[in-house]
Write an enzyme that holds these catalytic residues in place. Structure first.
Site, PDB file in Angstrom:
ATOM      1  N   HIS A   1      -9.721   0.780  -1.527  1.00  0.00           N
ATOM      2  CA  HIS A   1      -8.545  -0.228  -1.170  1.00  0.00           C
ATOM      3  C   HIS A   1      -8.103  -0.674   0.181  1.00  0.00           C
ATOM      4  O   HIS A   1      -7.048  -1.506   0.340  1.00  0.00           O
ATOM      5  CB  HIS A   1      -7.367   0.391  -1.854  1.00  0.00           C
ATOM      6  CG  HIS A   1      -7.660   0.614  -3.456  1.00  0.00           C
ATOM      7  ND1 HIS A   1      -6.932  -0.311  -4.304  1.00  0.00           N
ATOM      8  CD2 HIS A   1      -7.910   1.474  -4.012  1.00  0.00           C
ATOM      9  CE1 HIS A   1      -7.233  -0.066  -5.498  1.00  0.00           C
ATOM     10  NE2 HIS A   1      -7.759   1.278  -5.448  1.00  0.00           N
TER      11      HIS A   1
ATOM     12  N   LYS B   1       6.648  -7.367   0.179  1.00  0.00           N
ATOM     13  CA  LYS B   1       5.346  -6.261   0.175  1.00  0.00           C
ATOM     14  C   LYS B   1       5.943  -5.420   1.045  1.00  0.00           C
ATOM     15  O   LYS B   1       6.905  -5.575   1.768  1.00  0.00           O
ATOM     16  CB  LYS B   1       4.179  -7.207   0.482  1.00  0.00           C
ATOM     17  CG  LYS B   1       4.367  -8.157   1.880  1.00  0.00           C
ATOM     18  CD  LYS B   1       3.086  -8.844   2.323  1.00  0.00           C
ATOM     19  CE  LYS B   1       2.907 -10.126   1.180  1.00  0.00           C
ATOM     20  NZ  LYS B   1       1.885 -10.009   0.283  1.00  0.00           N
ATOM     21  N   ARG B   2       4.968  -4.537   1.077  1.00  0.00           N
ATOM     22  CA  ARG B   2       5.355  -3.232   2.245  1.00  0.00           C
ATOM     23  C   ARG B   2       5.497  -4.154   3.562  1.00  0.00           C
ATOM     24  O   ARG B   2       4.744  -4.855   3.762  1.00  0.00           O
ATOM     25  CB  ARG B   2       4.091  -2.526   1.959  1.00  0.00           C
ATOM     26  CG  ARG B   2       4.274  -1.120   1.039  1.00  0.00           C
ATOM     27  CD  ARG B   2       5.847  -0.747   1.070  1.00  0.00           C
ATOM     28  NE  ARG B   2       5.791   0.364   2.024  1.00  0.00           N
ATOM     29  CZ  ARG B   2       5.521   1.755   1.720  1.00  0.00           C
ATOM     30  NH1 ARG B   2       5.680   2.060   0.721  1.00  0.00           N
ATOM     31  NH2 ARG B   2       5.692   2.755   2.783  1.00  0.00           N
TER      32      ARG B   2
ATOM     33  N   LYS C   1       0.438  -7.400   7.718  1.00  0.00           N
ATOM     34  CA  LYS C   1       0.856  -8.358   6.835  1.00  0.00           C
ATOM     35  C   LYS C   1       1.588  -9.525   7.492  1.00  0.00           C
ATOM     36  O   LYS C   1       2.042 -10.543   6.900  1.00  0.00           O
ATOM     37  CB  LYS C   1       1.633  -7.787   5.643  1.00  0.00           C
ATOM     38  CG  LYS C   1       0.848  -6.777   4.680  1.00  0.00           C
ATOM     39  CD  LYS C   1       1.671  -6.228   3.744  1.00  0.00           C
ATOM     40  CE  LYS C   1       0.817  -4.804   2.828  1.00  0.00           C
ATOM     41  NZ  LYS C   1       0.141  -5.410   1.844  1.00  0.00           N
TER      42      LYS C   1
ATOM     43  N   THR D   1      -2.050  -8.337  -4.842  1.00  0.00           N
ATOM     44  CA  THR D   1      -1.557  -8.583  -6.050  1.00  0.00           C
ATOM     45  C   THR D   1      -0.465  -9.261  -6.165  1.00  0.00           C
ATOM     46  O   THR D   1      -0.267  -9.666  -7.272  1.00  0.00           O
ATOM     47  CB  THR D   1      -1.674  -7.109  -6.888  1.00  0.00           C
ATOM     48  OG1 THR D   1      -1.128  -6.056  -6.055  1.00  0.00           O
ATOM     49  CG2 THR D   1      -2.982  -6.635  -7.033  1.00  0.00           C
TER      50      THR D   1
ATOM     51  N   LYS E   1       1.017 -12.456  -8.865  1.00  0.00           N
ATOM     52  CA  LYS E   1       2.316 -12.604  -9.496  1.00  0.00           C
ATOM     53  C   LYS E   1       2.793 -13.688  -9.447  1.00  0.00           C
ATOM     54  O   LYS E   1       3.750 -14.297 -10.177  1.00  0.00           O
ATOM     55  CB  LYS E   1       3.107 -11.272  -9.301  1.00  0.00           C
ATOM     56  CG  LYS E   1       2.224  -9.944  -9.734  1.00  0.00           C
ATOM     57  CD  LYS E   1       2.892  -8.805  -8.995  1.00  0.00           C
ATOM     58  CE  LYS E   1       1.861  -7.575  -9.201  1.00  0.00           C
ATOM     59  NZ  LYS E   1       2.060  -6.374  -8.665  1.00  0.00           N
TER      60      LYS E   1
HETATM   61  C1  26W Z   1      -1.799   7.569   3.835  1.00  0.00           C
HETATM   62  C2  26W Z   1      -2.594   7.389   2.741  1.00  0.00           C
HETATM   63  C3  26W Z   1      -2.678   6.028   2.126  1.00  0.00           C
HETATM   64  C4  26W Z   1      -3.575   5.238   2.608  1.00  0.00           C
HETATM   65  C5  26W Z   1      -3.664   3.975   1.862  1.00  0.00           C
HETATM   66  C6  26W Z   1      -2.075   5.751   1.131  1.00  0.00           C
HETATM   67  C7  26W Z   1      -1.995   4.566   0.399  1.00  0.00           C
HETATM   68  C8  26W Z   1      -2.900   3.820   0.827  1.00  0.00           C
HETATM   69  C9  26W Z   1      -3.419   2.304   0.121  1.00  0.00           C
HETATM   70  C10 26W Z   1      -4.936   2.099   0.304  1.00  0.00           C
HETATM   71  C11 26W Z   1      -2.412   1.251   0.312  1.00  0.00           C
HETATM   72  C12 26W Z   1      -2.533   0.125  -0.618  1.00  0.00           C
HETATM   73  O1  26W Z   1      -1.764  -0.032  -1.479  1.00  0.00           O
HETATM   74  N1  26W Z   1      -3.592  -0.773  -0.645  1.00  0.00           N
HETATM   75  C13 26W Z   1      -3.890  -1.873  -1.420  1.00  0.00           C
HETATM   76  O2  26W Z   1      -4.103  -1.822  -2.510  1.00  0.00           O
HETATM   77  C14 26W Z   1      -4.062  -2.824  -3.243  1.00  0.00           C
HETATM   78  C15 26W Z   1      -4.694  -2.912  -4.680  1.00  0.00           C
HETATM   79  O3  26W Z   1      -6.135  -2.643  -4.546  1.00  0.00           O
HETATM   80  C16 26W Z   1      -4.569  -4.309  -2.818  1.00  0.00           C
HETATM   81  O4  26W Z   1      -4.438  -5.359  -3.537  1.00  0.00           O
HETATM   82  C17 26W Z   1      -3.780  -4.364  -1.299  1.00  0.00           C
HETATM   83  O5  26W Z   1      -4.606  -5.478  -0.498  1.00  0.00           O
HETATM   84  C18 26W Z   1      -4.034  -2.932  -0.479  1.00  0.00           C
HETATM   85  O6  26W Z   1      -3.421  -3.143   0.930  1.00  0.00           O
END
Ligand code: 26W
Length: 814
Positions: free
Chosen positions: A352, A540-541, A546, A648, A652
């Site tokens: 991701h 978004k976060r 971003k 995503t 939406k």
């Molecule tokens: C600290 C560990 C960690 C690292 C990365 C926790 C969580 C993450 C995720 C990868 C963050 C995340 O939510 N990524 C997002 O995933 C979405 C679903 O596929 C994508 O649409 C987003 O672009 C992506 O940033």
């Protein structure tokens, strides 16, 4: 179901549970009662589903994810059961409004953002399509923190969602398993082979709590299994006897901290041992559960890949690979070769993010001390893997050391995930291409067939069907209700883009949704916004890549343009933000504060007041997104090209008729293909231009000096921003990181300044186009129709065809 029947179910539950009559019940009692009634209805279907899986020897997907961002459940489940009218009516008869019950339910925020919400959307689509699936995660006692803004700054409060959330959970104590941490390994020979004994470990019990997952108009009810950590020995009576009472209690508390809280960091890996314990805890419990269940049904393991596919959501559950090896070898006596063959035909990995700081790496020492046996297995996986690589890349130490699973005293989870899976996929066309060309290039050369793409999708029945009832009714009127089962049907709505009746009704629906949001803003922010202004939304976060900062720089430019020329003919705008920052992410928190200072300055300046407003929605979460998305006109998707894996939120917004202003990044590219460039606002450097600029030495200072607007805006941020009669806050660190850089890197790593001018150009076009409501609405309608490709139903079908090959349980009754 008859209303009469439903009435007696509710009345019966109320009386048995609380001993009250419907008219005397509190809202809380009513909420829990309705949840229990809904749960009972789902339980019947769940039983049927499980029987069918067994009867058919069905293949199912086990979706392992540390995050499931579920949101609220009551309305979703009632909607999926097709009982919305019945509930509304029966409750009304009891003097209660369904919406009041919906309002008191807390969001289940067991996730940070996109990755967690994606998992929840996929569970919905799987059940809707009669595909058997079990989700596995942790029963966090505290979900993602609640955000409070105090004097413009984010503070975090604990999120105890279980007060209302526990109504949906079914404890299954009979299926609890033990997970062993720490201790030592002792090797001894046992009838001719080496046996490993694990001694002096600490045992933690994993207790499953099941949430039932319904699908729209479907008889399939799947399971989301959430593991709760409990001390295996509640009180150590030996210690207790010795008077070491505190230590006994301490051990118990230690065990239970494992499922206490969701880590609020995304994109940044901290390497905390509790996080690693969470990962091992949840992975071990899940795979024990999967293997036990399989052994009970089939009595053998060689056919596991025929019955189960384990999809891992990013690298967080990667330990499932060595843990599966451990159980098959140490518990079931399989050889390494057989165990490896089964594992690598069962596990599939979704990536991701390509952000290097989010790639998980764990210290070898930590891995070894928390899970000594798993560590041993990882070492052996690595040894064999590097041996194979040596044959593929003879003498190329450089490449092999980059691909190694263990190097520089660290375990690299992505490399382990790729080595141990039969499939690796990215989440948008661009992202999957980047994985092949760049991030995992060397792996791609060895096993090209492993790599594939599945573009993300969303639960459109939640994000439109439930969140936007007006639009759903309009679409249903025009093209019929079938699109709610088959998203491809939604395409047909495009044919109504020129239809006068559709356009008028569409306009009215958007207006109503904006009024609803305006009321929410009035109530929560005390700000009056004009529903006729353009609602320009970024939700978004909060993360530098971003580029909420780019948005803010543009807002300031509009503001100063208006100050210079108060009669300027600009389209009135309401800029709306929603964002949480990771608690330890200083820059992100500063950006939130900056947004508040800018809002304070603009909203309190009578000169621009009827033209510009800036609103920050506190505590952005699924249930706020459900009000926000339907009310947006312009959707901000402005990440640096090449950084957003997919996005995503972008899907939406378009589904609800917002036009996108965005870079050619992630799924924006596919949005553009679907609706055409003329129906959105594309700007900025393309991915390769970003790389070129960075390779050839990007000079942010140059942009600052050359562009008069940038100098003026950045100077003002540096000097202090705030309302005329209030304190001015200076944002030196933000300005520094944009033009000078800090200890950790060069200036403006996300090219905000480089994209500024083009962003403003396209924003101007968007503003002009908004004045022509009819043309704007036509484009919006084309976006709604074009969103059909982003249905999670389609994503899940792609996964199924390319990776999972599941058994469909039954065809839907017509
Ligand atoms: C600290 C560990 C960690 C690292 C990365 C926790 C969580 C993450 C995720 C990868 C963050 C995340 O939510 N990524 C997002 O995933 C979405 C679903 O596929 C994508 O649409 C987003 O672009 C992506 O940033």
């Amino acid at each position: 179901m008859e209303k009469k029947q439903l009435r007696s179910l509710i009345a019966g539950k109320l009386s048995r549970h609380y001993g009250v009559e419907p008219r005397n019940a509190t809202k809380n009692q009513m909420y829990h009662t309705c949840a229990l009634v809904v749960r009972d209805l789902m339980m019947e279907k769940w039983n049927k589903t499980q029987k069918e899986i067994e009867k058919k020897h069905a293949k199912q997907v086990c979706y392992l994810s540390l995050e499931f961002l579920i949101g609220k459940s009551l309305k979703n489940n009632i909607y999926n059961l097709g009982l919305l009218d019945e509930f509304q009516c029966v409750l009304k008869g009891m003097g209660c409004d369904l919406q009041d019950l919906v309002d008191i339910e807390e969001d289940a925020a067991l996730g940070n953002g996109g990755l967690g919400r994606l998992a929840a959307c996929y569970m919905d689509a799987l059940a809707a399509q009669n595909l058997p699936a079990t989700g596995f995660s942790i029963l966090y006692e505290y979900g993602l923190f609640k955000q409070r803004i105090i004097e413009g700054q984010q503070t975090e409060l604990p999120d105890s969602w279980l007060d209302t959330g526990r109504s949906w959970l079914i404890p299954r104590t009979d299926e609890a398993v033990e997970v062993h941490f720490g201790g030592e390994l002792v090797e001894h020979w046992e009838s001719g082979h080496l046996a490993i004994e694990h001694q002096n470990y600490t045992s933690v019990t994993a207790v499953p709590h099941d949430m039932l997952i319904s699908g729209y108009q479907s008889d399939t009810v799947n399971t989301l299994r959430l593991w709760q950590a409990k001390a295996t020995r509640t009180l150590d009576f030996k210690l207790f006897g010795e008077g070491d009472y505190l230590r006994a209690i301490e051990e118990q508390a230690m065990a239970e901290t494992i499922s206490k809280i969701l880590y609020p960091e995304d994109k940044h890996v901290e390497g905390k041992s509790l996080r690693l314990k969470q990962q091992y805890f949840f992975v071990s419990a899940s795979i024990q559960n999967i293997i036990n269940h399989h052994m009970r049904t089939y009595g053998r393991l060689d056919n596991l890949p025929k019955r189960v596919v384990i999809q891992i959501n990013d690298t967080h559950p990667t330990l499932v690979i060595p843990e599966m090896m451990r159980i098959m070898m140490d518990v079931h006596g399989l050889t390494w070769e057989d165990a490896w063959d089964i594992t690598t035909h069962t596990v599939a990995y979704t990536n991701h993010t390509i952000m290097p700081e989010a790639l998980e790496r764990w210290s070898e020492d930590l891995v070894k001390s928390i899970m000594p046996r798993v560590y041993q297995i990882i070492v052996e996986i690595n040894r064999r893997f590097c041996e194979d690589l040596w044959n593929f890349y003879p003498n190329d130490w450089d490449t092999i050391s980059k691909m190694a699973i263990i190097a520089y005293n660290e375990v690299r989870m992505a490399n382990l995930a790729i080595a141990g899976s039969f499939s690796v996929n990215g989440v948008s066309a661009l992202h999957s291409q980047i994985l092949k060309d760049d991030s995992f290039k060397d792996f791609y050369h060895v096993t090209p067939a492993k790599f594939n793409n599945v573009t993300n999708g969303i639960a459109y029945r939640r994000w439109m069907g439930q969140a936007n009832e007006g639009l759903t009714a309009l679409v249903t009127d025009k093209i019929g209700p079938d699109f709610l089962k088959d998203p491809k049907e939604l395409k047909n709505f495009a044919a109504f883009a020129e239809d006068e009746d559709t356009l008028t009704r569409f306009d009215k629906i958007k207006r109503d949704n904006k009024e609803r949001l305006a009321r929410y803003i009035k109530e929560h922010n005390g700000i009056t916004v004009d529903p006729d202004s353009m609602f320009d939304v970024q939700a978004k976060r909060l993360h530098e890549y971003k580029r909420q900062t780019l948005n803010i720089l543009h807002i300031l430019r509009m503001y100063y343009e208006l100050k210079d020329n108060p009669n300027l003919d600009v389209t009135p705008r309401t800029f709306i933000f929603g964002a949480k920052a990771a608690p330890g992410y200083y820059t992100a928190k500063q950006i939130i504060r900056l947004i508040h200072s800018v809002a304070d300055m603009i909203n309190n300046d009578p000169q621009v007041n009827d033209k510009l407003k800036v609103v920050f929605l506190e505590d952005y979460k699924v249930s706020i997104a459900e009000i926000l998305m339907p009310a947006a006109n312009l959707s901000e998707q402005i990440s640096t090209a090449g950084r957003e894996a997919s996005g995503t939120g972008n899907m939406k917004f378009m589904l609800n008729g917002a036009l996108t202003i965005g870079t050619m990044d992630g799924a924006n590219i596919e949005i553009c293909e679907s609706v055409g460039e003329e129906n959105m606002f594309i700007f900025g450097l393309r991915k390769d231009e970003v790389l070129d600029l960075q390779r050839n030495g990007y000079n942010a200072m140059y942009y600052y000096q050359q562009n008069a607007w940038l100098s003026r805006i950045l100077n003002s941020i540096q000097n202090g921003i705030g309302r005329a009669d209030g304190p001015q806050v200076s944002y030196q660190d933000i300005v520094h990181s944009l033009i000078i850089g800090n200890d950790y890197g060069t200036a403006d790593p996300y090219l905000v300044l480089a994209d500024f001018e083009d962003y403003c150009r396209v924003q101007r076009i968007a503003g002009e186009q908004f004045k022509d409501a009819k043309t704007w609405n036509q484009k919006a309608i084309i976006n709604v129709a074009g969103a059909h490709i982003f249905a999670a139903d389609r994503s899940v079908q792609d996964y199924n065809e390319r990776i999972w090959h599941l058994t469909t349980l039954w065809k839907d009754k017509k």
